[in-house]
Design an enzyme around this catalytic site. Structure first.
Site, PDB file in Angstrom:
ATOM      1  N   SER A 169       1.251  -1.188  -0.105  1.00 21.08           N
ATOM      2  CA  SER A 169      -0.095   0.233   0.089  1.00 21.08           C
ATOM      3  C   SER A 169       0.811   0.853  -0.321  1.00 21.08           C
ATOM      4  O   SER A 169       1.568   1.605  -0.933  1.00 21.08           O
ATOM      5  CB  SER A 169      -1.378   0.192   1.553  1.00 21.08           C
ATOM      6  OG  SER A 169      -1.760   0.968   1.074  1.00 21.08           O
ATOM      7  N   ASP A 214      -9.141  -5.437  -5.027  1.00 14.96           N
ATOM      8  CA  ASP A 214      -8.109  -4.779  -3.988  1.00 14.96           C
ATOM      9  C   ASP A 214      -9.674  -3.498  -4.049  1.00 14.96           C
ATOM     10  O   ASP A 214      -9.829  -2.844  -5.238  1.00 14.96           O
ATOM     11  CB  ASP A 214      -7.274  -4.203  -4.109  1.00 14.96           C
ATOM     12  CG  ASP A 214      -6.451  -3.390  -3.224  1.00 14.96           C
ATOM     13  OD1 ASP A 214      -6.738  -2.415  -2.829  1.00 14.96           O
ATOM     14  OD2 ASP A 214      -5.106  -3.052  -3.566  1.00 14.96           O
ATOM     15  N   HIS A 234      -7.165  -6.178  -0.555  1.00 15.23           N
ATOM     16  CA  HIS A 234      -5.662  -5.008  -0.388  1.00 15.23           C
ATOM     17  C   HIS A 234      -4.610  -5.843   0.395  1.00 15.23           C
ATOM     18  O   HIS A 234      -3.783  -5.171   0.713  1.00 15.23           O
ATOM     19  CB  HIS A 234      -6.657  -3.864   0.472  1.00 15.23           C
ATOM     20  CG  HIS A 234      -5.188  -3.252   0.269  1.00 15.23           C
ATOM     21  ND1 HIS A 234      -4.827  -2.324  -0.587  1.00 15.23           N
ATOM     22  CD2 HIS A 234      -5.026  -2.078   1.267  1.00 15.23           C
ATOM     23  CE1 HIS A 234      -4.312  -1.197  -0.455  1.00 15.23           C
ATOM     24  NE2 HIS A 234      -4.092  -1.458   1.014  1.00 15.23           N
TER      25      HIS A 234
END
Length: 270
Positions: free
Chosen positions: A89, A218, A245
């Protein structure tokens, strides 16, 4: 090529795992167990104001301050040691920063459903590609709990996805026990520090081999955003995972296999 790879395979590969906003080294507990049991050296650090780091995220206003734990780690590495950086991320910003500053100490960089921008947030398009767009779930304040360390009239200094939305947005394919653990441990992330992430262009970052691992389901950093960043700064390889995610929770064995594959790729590219 095969013989060259075989000659270097005895060296112990050192992975440095870097969490996303609000996470911490704890996010990687499944991956770390798999990797260390297979003989890899693993560091899963906490960035400033994350995990068990005691810093208040509301006073972390620059990206350099936020990323200092990673910079310090790389600064202290022996000159002859290299690591593989793995960013999840927003941890991708930390990885890119490190490849600009320490290209000779990074054997390779892996981005997992991560923000991969060569110079950080320079343009509006960079923001569109690299920042979660959760507008379909309402206004910013409907999605995030915010803190205002500089005063109520100023922009927020830290944010975290509301607990009621975390499983839906971040962990929808993950085991319930993992999303429960995350709900207990997630902290607000220093939003102003992350928004200020900009990196000076240099030859260093482009000399470090990169691999991107796409997460097809995601809901935070959508697949089309991941693909846009891949097109703009093409990595050497792109792998795909059927995951949410957080593949370190939802697909740990598949992710581990891809990290092993990445390590072999970097070794053979020397």
């Amino acid at each position: 090529m095969g013989e060259e790879c075989a000659d270097t395979k005895m060296e112990r590969v050192h992975f440095v795992l870097i969490h996303g906003v609000g996470g911490g080294g704890w996010c990687w507990y499944k991956m770390r167990s798999l990797m260390e049991n297979s003989g890899y050296k693993v560091t899963s650090l906490d960035l400033k104001g994350a995990g068990i780091d005691p810093s208040d995220p509301n006073i972390i206003l620059s990206f350099d301050d936020y990323n200092k734990p990673l910079v310090d780690l790389l600064s202290c590495l022996p000159d002859d040691e290299q690591v593989i950086l793995v960013g999840h991320s927003a941890g991708g910003l930390s990885v890119t920063d490190a490849t600009h500053k320490f290209p000779k100490k990074v054997k390779g960089a892996v981005y997992i459903a991560a923000t991969m921008l060569r110079t950080g947030f320079v343009s509006e398009q960079d923001v569109q590609d690299g920042v979660p767009d959760l507008s379909e779930f309402g206004e910013f304040g409907d999605v995030y709990d915010m803190e205002f360390g500089l005063g109520p009239e100023k922009p927020p200094t830290s944010v975290v996805v509301k607990q009621s939305l975390q499983r839906k947005l971040i962990y929808q394919m993950s085991p319930l026990e993992d999303s429960t653990l995350a709900a207990m441990l997630l902290r607000a992330g220093p939003i102003q520090a992350l928004q200020s992430a900009r990196f000076k262009e240099g030859e260093g970052a482009d000399s470090v081999p990169r691999i991107y691992i796409r997460a097809t389901n995601d809901r935070m950093l959508k697949p089309e955003q991941q693909d846009a960043m891949i097109r703009k700064w093409q990595p050497q390889h792109v792998y795909t995972l059927e995951s949410d995610h957080s593949p370190f929770f939802s697909a740990p064995f598949a992710l581990f296999g891809l990290l092993v594959k990445a390590a072999a790729s970097f070794r053979c590219s020397d």
